[in-house]
Enzyme design. Sequence first.
Site, mmCIF file in Angstrom:
data_model
loop_
_atom_site.group_PDB
_atom_site.id
_atom_site.type_symbol
_atom_site.label_atom_id
_atom_site.label_comp_id
_atom_site.label_asym_id
_atom_site.label_seq_id
_atom_site.Cartn_x
_atom_site.Cartn_y
_atom_site.Cartn_z
ATOM 1 N N ASP A 89 51.738 87.388 140.546
ATOM 2 C CA ASP A 89 50.821 86.689 139.640
ATOM 3 C C ASP A 89 50.530 85.285 140.152
ATOM 4 O O ASP A 89 50.499 84.333 139.380
ATOM 5 C CB ASP A 89 51.429 86.623 138.228
ATOM 6 C CG ASP A 89 50.485 85.971 137.224
ATOM 7 O OD1 ASP A 89 49.258 86.041 137.418
ATOM 8 O OD2 ASP A 89 50.989 85.370 136.258
ATOM 9 N N GLU A 108 48.124 89.496 129.576
ATOM 10 C CA GLU A 108 49.101 88.426 129.794
ATOM 11 C C GLU A 108 48.553 87.098 129.305
ATOM 12 O O GLU A 108 49.263 86.324 128.681
ATOM 13 C CB GLU A 108 49.452 88.330 131.291
ATOM 14 C CG GLU A 108 50.505 87.281 131.605
ATOM 15 C CD GLU A 108 49.946 85.940 132.042
ATOM 16 O OE1 GLU A 108 48.731 85.825 132.299
ATOM 17 O OE2 GLU A 108 50.723 84.982 132.101
ATOM 18 N N GLU A 109 47.297 86.858 129.604
ATOM 19 C CA GLU A 109 46.739 85.515 129.397
ATOM 20 C C GLU A 109 46.664 85.097 127.935
ATOM 21 O O GLU A 109 46.666 83.903 127.634
ATOM 22 C CB GLU A 109 45.342 85.426 130.030
ATOM 23 C CG GLU A 109 45.279 85.826 131.505
ATOM 24 C CD GLU A 109 45.980 84.850 132.430
ATOM 25 O OE1 GLU A 109 46.432 83.794 131.971
ATOM 26 O OE2 GLU A 109 46.092 85.173 133.633
ATOM 27 N N HIS A 160 49.170 91.809 136.111
ATOM 28 C CA HIS A 160 48.426 92.005 134.869
ATOM 29 C C HIS A 160 46.931 92.132 135.109
ATOM 30 O O HIS A 160 46.368 91.573 136.035
ATOM 31 C CB HIS A 160 48.745 90.939 133.825
ATOM 32 C CG HIS A 160 48.478 89.524 134.250
ATOM 33 N ND1 HIS A 160 47.279 88.920 134.043
ATOM 34 C CD2 HIS A 160 49.267 88.606 134.846
ATOM 35 C CE1 HIS A 160 47.341 87.680 134.492
ATOM 36 N NE2 HIS A 160 48.523 87.463 134.994
ATOM 37 N N ASP A 204 43.772 85.750 139.645
ATOM 38 C CA ASP A 204 44.689 85.883 138.504
ATOM 39 C C ASP A 204 44.075 86.854 137.511
ATOM 40 O O ASP A 204 43.318 86.429 136.654
ATOM 41 C CB ASP A 204 44.944 84.508 137.897
ATOM 42 C CG ASP A 204 45.979 84.538 136.783
ATOM 43 O OD1 ASP A 204 46.665 85.565 136.624
ATOM 44 O OD2 ASP A 204 46.087 83.533 136.079
HETATM 45 ZN ZN LIG Z 1 48.289 85.463 135.636
#
Ligand SMILES: [Zn+2]
Length: 152
Positions: A87, A59-60, A13, A25
């Site tokens: 991830d 995503e977050e 992502h 991330d």
């Molecule tokens: Zn992530």
Amino acid sequence: SSKPEEVVLIGGHLDSWDLGTGAIDDAAGIGITMAAAKLIGDLPQHPARTIRVVAFANEEQGLYGGKAYAAAHADEITAHQIAAESDFGAGRVYGYSSSAPAHAQAAGRQIAQALAPLGIKHMPGTGGPGPDISPFAAQGLAWARLSQDGTD
Ligand SMILES: [Zn+2]
């Protein structure tokens, strides 16, 4: 090359925690999956199935990209053979597991054998789908997981 209608999905992502740099991330996951696609594309023999690389959005904040992908491709779920995402940083991969159905267990063992010389253990029954692919996995899509050392 021989089964282009069948899809193997890999991805990560694009977004990050708003107080982080996003390097781990999940820029690392995007880099890992893009590099995997480049390596596969450079092979002299093309894979049988389509390799689809997805840079999921957001995503977050609530898996919005993964949910949108699952909704947009709901009628193609059986075309997807397996999905995996990166991830969990850029650390060493130490384990492999998947939710492949019983009829695909032999293929899973072949993957595990190919990974073993890299020091990657077959860890059946462990892990789960990454977050981006979890909405599609909840509908039955098989997932694969490469567990990474997240110490750093
Ligand atoms: Zn992530």
